[in-house]
Design a protein around this motif. Structure first.
Motif, PDB file in Angstrom:
ATOM      1  N   CYS A   1      -7.745   1.295  -6.086  1.00  0.00           N
ATOM      2  CA  CYS A   1      -6.683   2.296  -6.140  1.00  0.00           C
ATOM      3  C   CYS A   1      -6.676   2.898  -7.533  1.00  0.00           C
TER       4      CYS A   1
ATOM      5  N   GLY B   1      -2.384  -0.507  -4.328  1.00  0.00           N
ATOM      6  CA  GLY B   1      -1.588   0.708  -4.360  1.00  0.00           C
ATOM      7  C   GLY B   1      -0.985   0.919  -5.730  1.00  0.00           C
TER       8      GLY B   1
ATOM      9  N   GLN C   1       0.815  -1.210   0.000  1.00  0.00           N
ATOM     10  CA  GLN C   1       0.000   0.000   0.000  1.00  0.00           C
ATOM     11  C   GLN C   1       0.850   1.262   0.000  1.00  0.00           C
TER      12      GLN C   1
ATOM     13  N   GLU D   1      -4.969   6.365   4.914  1.00  0.00           N
ATOM     14  CA  GLU D   1      -4.301   7.171   3.891  1.00  0.00           C
ATOM     15  C   GLU D   1      -3.899   8.514   4.489  1.00  0.00           C
TER      16      GLU D   1
END
Length: 431
Positions: free
Chosen positions: A337, A375, A109, A193
């Motif tokens: 993502c 990601g 990620q 995030e």
């Protein structure tokens, strides 16, 4: 190469001989290329004629029985520095390795591009003990174990690192410190995030217990909105997601139980985008900020729509209703993502595909990597793409360079430099 492999496996329980390895190689390549060819033909048919018209069976990758031997050969190639030769003999595949992923997989990620051929990323979800790494070309460097999250601004090359309930923003990677934020209300929350504002003086922080604007003198929770009639209300969310426009004028937030809410730079709501599938789970602005896209999902599928940024003020798009207010970008993907390039979006989905789609909803290409993608980062010249997945794989691709082999499930022409296998209780392997 084979001589060293044979010597190693004579000492193991597998007792592989040079002939065994040649037989495995032949079967791996013959069955692999046939499977990929059949998949690519199916994808071409579905995109050309509509998936509802596909009546054939989905092709099967029948190489599971080879996976243990191939994985051991991969380990040996990494030890002996013969990975390039191994990669030519055994092009990578996802499906045969799934049997290992069930116990060993980790989510890759928060990929952030630094410069040149260098990125930083984290291994592990927000609720796990994470480990940060720096990847330069194909060299991987373990970073400080206390790092909980790493973010990068949309413009101006500002980085943010969260560690021990403190967030530090810097001008560039390991550059001059801009600001330091000591968390209070957001203390000890698992960070999903982290996005610093372009000046490094504020940070957008996403957690399952609230989405915050962090500043020097405040921690403002901007989502979800409290329920004044629920005395036991808590800000817990599923599918929490947020983004910020490249010019930092707009913030968009959402979760499973909320529409996507459009906010100004101070966190005040100015508009709302209802889901066209079931649950809002992703949002992103185009590179020029002219369009906002939002994705909502239902199981592994979803719908992505785009709205002009000029219409965000007082925007109100009802859920589950067709409208001229938005453009349908995609009706297949549950998006996990994504990034915006100067020409199109590259979105990663729950089925293991990255797909390029433009602002009008035209599908330009798709490329299969496997597992749910978690990601993504791209170089400033938009030639190199890094993609992480929940399978524990980190892929490095050169866009539009041409396919490397006939084992690639894709409609585009992208060259995979390598993939890193980052699994629990295993050394990091290059394939």
């Amino acid at each position: 190469m084979f001589r060293s492999l044979v010597n190693r496996f004579k000492k193991s329980d597998m007792n592989l001989t040079e002939k065994n390895i040649e037989d495995i190689k032949a079967e791996w390549n013959t069955k692999g290329s046939r499977y990929v060819s059949d998949i690519n033909k199916m994808v071409e048919f579905g995109e050309t004629n509509g998936w509802e018209n596909w009546k054939g069976k989905e092709p099967e990758d029948k190489r599971d029985h080879l996976a243990e031997a191939v994985f051991q050969l991969l380990k040996d190639a990494n030890k002996n520095n013969t990975v390039d030769a191994f990669r030519n003999d055994f092009p990578p595949a996802h499906a045969p390795m799934v049997q290992f992923m069930k116990a060993k997989a980790q989510s890759i990620q928060q990929l952030q591009f630094i410069d040149g051929q260098k990125i930083v990323f984290l291994v592990g979800t927000a609720y796990q003990k994470r480990q940060a790494y720096l990847l330069k070309d194909d060299e991987i460097i373990e970073l400080d174990g206390s790092i909980d999250a790493i973010g990068k601004s949309k413009q101006n090359n500002v980085f943010a690192i969260a560690s021990n309930n403190t967030i530090v923003t810097t001008q560039g990677w390991e550059g001059e410190i801009i600001a330091t934020f000591h968390l209070h209300d957001a203390k000890n929350l698992a960070i999903v995030e982290l996005v610093p504002f372009n000046d490094g003086q504020k940070v957008l922080l996403t957690t399952a217990m609230g989405i915050f604007i962090i500043a020097n003198d405040s921690e403002k929770m901007i989502h979800p909105l409290p329920d004044p009639e629920d005395e036991e209300w808590e800000p817990y969310m599923d599918m929490e997601n947020a983004t910020i426009s490249n010019d930092n004028k707009h913030i968009v937030v959402g979760d499973q139980c909320s529409d996507h809410r459009v906010l100004d730079a101070n966190g005040i709501q100015i508009g709302e985008v209802g889901p066209q599938s079931s649950y809002p789970d992703f949002c992103l602005f185009s590179k020029d900020d002219n369009q906002l896209i939002t994705n909502s999902c239902h199981f592994y599928n979803g719908v992505t729509i785009g709205v002009p940024s000029t219409e965000l003020e007082n925007l109100n798009i009802p859920a589950y209703e067709e409208s001229e207010q938005y453009t349908v970008i995609d009706e297949e993907m549950r998006v996990y993502c994504g990034i915006a390039t100067s020409k199109y979006y590259i979105l990663g989905d729950a089925f293991g595909y990255i797909r390029a789609i433009d602002t009008q909803g035209n599908s330009l290409w798709r490329h299969y990597l496997g597992s749910s993608l978690s990601g993504i980062a791209i170089s400033d010249d938009e030639k190199t793409l890094w993609v992480g997945s929940s399978s524990g794989m980190l892929h490095k691709l050169q866009l539009d360079k041409g396919l490397r082999d006939d084992h690639t499930i894709a409609t585009g022409k992208h060259y995979e430099d390598f993939r890193l296998v980052i699994w629990k209780d295993e050394p990091i392997l290059k394939w």
